[in-house]
Motif scaffolding. Structure first.
Motif, PDB file in Angstrom:
ATOM      1  N   ASN A  65     -15.633  -6.346   0.485  1.00  0.00           N
ATOM      2  CA  ASN A  65     -17.022  -5.904   0.430  1.00  0.00           C
ATOM      3  C   ASN A  65     -17.193  -4.592  -0.330  1.00  0.00           C
ATOM      4  O   ASN A  65     -18.312  -4.176  -0.592  1.00  0.00           O
ATOM      5  CB  ASN A  65     -17.591  -5.745   1.841  1.00  0.00           C
ATOM      6  CG  ASN A  65     -17.600  -7.057   2.591  1.00  0.00           C
ATOM      7  OD1 ASN A  65     -17.831  -8.115   2.005  1.00  0.00           O
ATOM      8  ND2 ASN A  65     -17.318  -7.000   3.878  1.00  0.00           N
ATOM      9  N   LEU A  66     -16.080  -3.942  -0.644  1.00  0.00           N
ATOM     10  CA  LEU A  66     -16.131  -2.661  -1.354  1.00  0.00           C
ATOM     11  C   LEU A  66     -15.655  -2.832  -2.788  1.00  0.00           C
ATOM     12  O   LEU A  66     -14.734  -3.597  -3.055  1.00  0.00           O
ATOM     13  CB  LEU A  66     -15.238  -1.627  -0.652  1.00  0.00           C
ATOM     14  CG  LEU A  66     -15.569  -1.276   0.793  1.00  0.00           C
ATOM     15  CD1 LEU A  66     -14.495  -0.388   1.382  1.00  0.00           C
ATOM     16  CD2 LEU A  66     -16.920  -0.576   0.860  1.00  0.00           C
ATOM     17  N   ARG A  67     -16.299  -2.118  -3.701  1.00  0.00           N
ATOM     18  CA  ARG A  67     -15.836  -2.097  -5.086  1.00  0.00           C
ATOM     19  C   ARG A  67     -14.598  -1.203  -5.170  1.00  0.00           C
ATOM     20  O   ARG A  67     -14.337  -0.398  -4.273  1.00  0.00           O
ATOM     21  CB  ARG A  67     -16.932  -1.567  -6.004  1.00  0.00           C
ATOM     22  CG  ARG A  67     -18.131  -2.496  -6.101  1.00  0.00           C
ATOM     23  CD  ARG A  67     -19.146  -2.014  -7.123  1.00  0.00           C
ATOM     24  NE  ARG A  67     -19.402  -0.573  -7.075  1.00  0.00           N
ATOM     25  CZ  ARG A  67     -20.383  -0.005  -6.409  1.00  0.00           C
ATOM     26  NH1 ARG A  67     -21.218  -0.745  -5.707  1.00  0.00           N
ATOM     27  NH2 ARG A  67     -20.550   1.293  -6.435  1.00  0.00           N
ATOM     28  N   LEU A  68     -13.848  -1.320  -6.256  1.00  0.00           N
ATOM     29  CA  LEU A  68     -12.616  -0.551  -6.419  1.00  0.00           C
ATOM     30  C   LEU A  68     -12.877   0.951  -6.351  1.00  0.00           C
ATOM     31  O   LEU A  68     -12.103   1.692  -5.736  1.00  0.00           O
ATOM     32  CB  LEU A  68     -11.919  -0.917  -7.731  1.00  0.00           C
ATOM     33  CG  LEU A  68     -10.592  -0.209  -7.997  1.00  0.00           C
ATOM     34  CD1 LEU A  68      -9.579  -0.515  -6.889  1.00  0.00           C
ATOM     35  CD2 LEU A  68     -10.038  -0.605  -9.354  1.00  0.00           C
ATOM     36  N   ALA A  69     -13.968   1.400  -6.941  1.00  0.00           N
ATOM     37  CA  ALA A  69     -14.287   2.832  -6.901  1.00  0.00           C
ATOM     38  C   ALA A  69     -14.547   3.297  -5.465  1.00  0.00           C
ATOM     39  O   ALA A  69     -14.119   4.390  -5.074  1.00  0.00           O
ATOM     40  CB  ALA A  69     -15.497   3.128  -7.785  1.00  0.00           C
ATOM     41  N   GLN A  70     -15.223   2.468  -4.679  1.00  0.00           N
ATOM     42  CA  GLN A  70     -15.481   2.818  -3.282  1.00  0.00           C
ATOM     43  C   GLN A  70     -14.181   2.823  -2.474  1.00  0.00           C
ATOM     44  O   GLN A  70     -13.958   3.719  -1.652  1.00  0.00           O
ATOM     45  CB  GLN A  70     -16.466   1.832  -2.660  1.00  0.00           C
ATOM     46  CG  GLN A  70     -17.862   1.913  -3.217  1.00  0.00           C
ATOM     47  CD  GLN A  70     -18.736   0.784  -2.714  1.00  0.00           C
ATOM     48  OE1 GLN A  70     -18.296  -0.370  -2.654  1.00  0.00           O
ATOM     49  NE2 GLN A  70     -19.977   1.112  -2.346  1.00  0.00           N
ATOM     50  N   GLN A  71     -13.345   1.813  -2.699  1.00  0.00           N
ATOM     51  CA  GLN A  71     -12.064   1.740  -2.003  1.00  0.00           C
ATOM     52  C   GLN A  71     -11.215   2.968  -2.318  1.00  0.00           C
ATOM     53  O   GLN A  71     -10.649   3.584  -1.415  1.00  0.00           O
ATOM     54  CB  GLN A  71     -11.311   0.469  -2.419  1.00  0.00           C
ATOM     55  CG  GLN A  71     -11.964  -0.805  -1.993  1.00  0.00           C
ATOM     56  CD  GLN A  71     -11.358  -2.022  -2.671  1.00  0.00           C
ATOM     57  OE1 GLN A  71     -10.752  -1.929  -3.732  1.00  0.00           O
ATOM     58  NE2 GLN A  71     -11.537  -3.182  -2.053  1.00  0.00           N
ATOM     59  N   THR A  72     -11.163   3.316  -3.599  1.00  0.00           N
ATOM     60  CA  THR A  72     -10.361   4.461  -4.018  1.00  0.00           C
ATOM     61  C   THR A  72     -10.918   5.758  -3.439  1.00  0.00           C
ATOM     62  O   THR A  72     -10.167   6.599  -2.942  1.00  0.00           O
ATOM     63  CB  THR A  72     -10.310   4.543  -5.557  1.00  0.00           C
ATOM     64  OG1 THR A  72      -9.771   3.320  -6.063  1.00  0.00           O
ATOM     65  CG2 THR A  72      -9.452   5.700  -6.018  1.00  0.00           C
ATOM     66  N   GLY A  73     -12.233   5.918  -3.493  1.00  0.00           N
ATOM     67  CA  GLY A  73     -12.853   7.126  -2.950  1.00  0.00           C
ATOM     68  C   GLY A  73     -12.614   7.283  -1.456  1.00  0.00           C
ATOM     69  O   GLY A  73     -12.255   8.370  -0.985  1.00  0.00           O
ATOM     70  N   LEU A  74     -12.797   6.210  -0.712  1.00  0.00           N
ATOM     71  CA  LEU A  74     -12.561   6.268   0.739  1.00  0.00           C
ATOM     72  C   LEU A  74     -11.092   6.544   1.051  1.00  0.00           C
ATOM     73  O   LEU A  74     -10.777   7.355   1.931  1.00  0.00           O
ATOM     74  CB  LEU A  74     -13.008   4.963   1.397  1.00  0.00           C
ATOM     75  CG  LEU A  74     -14.502   4.744   1.492  1.00  0.00           C
ATOM     76  CD1 LEU A  74     -14.808   3.316   1.942  1.00  0.00           C
ATOM     77  CD2 LEU A  74     -15.127   5.754   2.443  1.00  0.00           C
ATOM     78  N   HIS A  75     -10.205   5.873   0.329  1.00  0.00           N
ATOM     79  CA  HIS A  75      -8.776   6.087   0.547  1.00  0.00           C
ATOM     80  C   HIS A  75      -8.412   7.534   0.228  1.00  0.00           C
ATOM     81  O   HIS A  75      -7.708   8.199   1.002  1.00  0.00           O
ATOM     82  CB  HIS A  75      -7.962   5.127  -0.312  1.00  0.00           C
ATOM     83  CG  HIS A  75      -6.493   5.295  -0.158  1.00  0.00           C
ATOM     84  ND1 HIS A  75      -5.731   5.992  -1.065  1.00  0.00           N
ATOM     85  CD2 HIS A  75      -5.647   4.881   0.814  1.00  0.00           C
ATOM     86  CE1 HIS A  75      -4.471   5.988  -0.666  1.00  0.00           C
ATOM     87  NE2 HIS A  75      -4.398   5.323   0.473  1.00  0.00           N
ATOM     88  N   PHE A  76      -8.868   8.036  -0.913  1.00  0.00           N
ATOM     89  CA  PHE A  76      -8.553   9.404  -1.319  1.00  0.00           C
ATOM     90  C   PHE A  76      -9.057  10.411  -0.298  1.00  0.00           C
ATOM     91  O   PHE A  76      -8.316  11.316   0.109  1.00  0.00           O
ATOM     92  CB  PHE A  76      -9.141   9.696  -2.703  1.00  0.00           C
ATOM     93  CG  PHE A  76      -8.866  11.091  -3.171  1.00  0.00           C
ATOM     94  CD1 PHE A  76      -7.622  11.421  -3.677  1.00  0.00           C
ATOM     95  CD2 PHE A  76      -9.846  12.073  -3.108  1.00  0.00           C
ATOM     96  CE1 PHE A  76      -7.355  12.714  -4.112  1.00  0.00           C
ATOM     97  CE2 PHE A  76      -9.585  13.357  -3.532  1.00  0.00           C
ATOM     98  CZ  PHE A  76      -8.338  13.686  -4.034  1.00  0.00           C
ATOM     99  N   LEU A  77     -10.314  10.270   0.116  1.00  0.00           N
ATOM    100  CA  LEU A  77     -10.861  11.208   1.104  1.00  0.00           C
ATOM    101  C   LEU A  77     -10.100  11.149   2.422  1.00  0.00           C
ATOM    102  O   LEU A  77      -9.818  12.188   3.033  1.00  0.00           O
ATOM    103  CB  LEU A  77     -12.345  10.921   1.338  1.00  0.00           C
ATOM    104  CG  LEU A  77     -13.281  11.344   0.227  1.00  0.00           C
ATOM    105  CD1 LEU A  77     -14.708  10.885   0.512  1.00  0.00           C
ATOM    106  CD2 LEU A  77     -13.245  12.852   0.033  1.00  0.00           C
ATOM    107  N   THR A  78      -9.764   9.944   2.857  1.00  0.00           N
ATOM    108  CA  THR A  78      -9.033   9.803   4.112  1.00  0.00           C
ATOM    109  C   THR A  78      -7.682  10.508   4.051  1.00  0.00           C
ATOM    110  O   THR A  78      -7.358  11.313   4.926  1.00  0.00           O
ATOM    111  CB  THR A  78      -8.823   8.310   4.456  1.00  0.00           C
ATOM    112  OG1 THR A  78     -10.088   7.676   4.577  1.00  0.00           O
ATOM    113  CG2 THR A  78      -8.038   8.147   5.745  1.00  0.00           C
ATOM    114  N   VAL A  79      -6.901  10.208   3.018  1.00  0.00           N
ATOM    115  CA  VAL A  79      -5.546  10.774   2.977  1.00  0.00           C
ATOM    116  C   VAL A  79      -5.547  12.256   2.675  1.00  0.00           C
ATOM    117  O   VAL A  79      -4.730  12.996   3.229  1.00  0.00           O
ATOM    118  CB  VAL A  79      -4.609  10.005   2.011  1.00  0.00           C
ATOM    119  CG1 VAL A  79      -4.399   8.586   2.491  1.00  0.00           C
ATOM    120  CG2 VAL A  79      -5.088  10.033   0.590  1.00  0.00           C
ATOM    121  N   ILE A  80      -6.461  12.737   1.824  1.00  0.00           N
ATOM    122  CA  ILE A  80      -6.440  14.168   1.508  1.00  0.00           C
ATOM    123  C   ILE A  80      -6.881  15.002   2.719  1.00  0.00           C
ATOM    124  O   ILE A  80      -6.301  16.049   3.010  1.00  0.00           O
ATOM    125  CB  ILE A  80      -7.256  14.507   0.245  1.00  0.00           C
ATOM    126  CG1 ILE A  80      -6.801  15.855  -0.308  1.00  0.00           C
ATOM    127  CG2 ILE A  80      -8.739  14.475   0.498  1.00  0.00           C
ATOM    128  CD1 ILE A  80      -7.253  16.149  -1.714  1.00  0.00           C
TER     129      ILE A  80
END
Length: 136
Positions: A65-80
């Motif tokens: 349900n998420l676009r690649l940019a959304q997936q990457t943004g959420l992943h990046f924010l979570t891990v950082i």
């Protein structure tokens, strides 16, 4: 849920494994004959937690349900966010501006390298699969 639990176990075990490896390297090659038990516990738990969230957070990339940019943004924010809370709390990164900025630059650099590597790998895999489907 099954995938989450499986990845959680893998991450926890991998984090614990790295903690033991690094502790052994410090004892073998460092100038310490003994290690501080409290420091070992703090660093081991940090490594375990780090291993956990780095193996569970890629589940964002499996959400269709998420676009690649959304997936990457959420992943990046979570891990950082989780990494730097952990790194400051344990003392892996000193709580000062120069250390923080250096750590951010290193983190983003490694993140870009790993993200690009995984992207290229999976794009290549998809290309191979599509070529095999065209042959059918």
């Amino acid at each position: 849920m099954k995938t989450f639990l499986f990845r959680s176990m893998i991450g926890i075990f991998f984090g614990a494994f790295l903690a033991v490896i690094f502790t052994n390297l410090v004892v073998l090659f460092g100038e310490k004959d003994m290690i501080d038990g409290q420091m070992f516990l703090k660093n081991s738990l940090g490594s375990i937690f780090c291993g956990w969230f780095f193996t569970v957070s890629p589940l964002y990339f499996e959400n269709p349900n998420l676009r690649l940019a959304q997936q990457t943004g959420l992943h990046f924010l979570t891990v950082i966010i989780l990494y730097f809370i952990l790194a400051f709390g344990i003392g892996w990164v000193p709580f000062e501006w120069s250390s923080f900025l250096s750590a951010i630059v290193l983190f983003i650099g490694f993140y870009l390298i790993f993200w690009t590597s995984f992207y290229l790998y999976f794009r290549n895999q998809a290309k191979k699969l599509n070529e095999e489907l065209d042959l059918l």
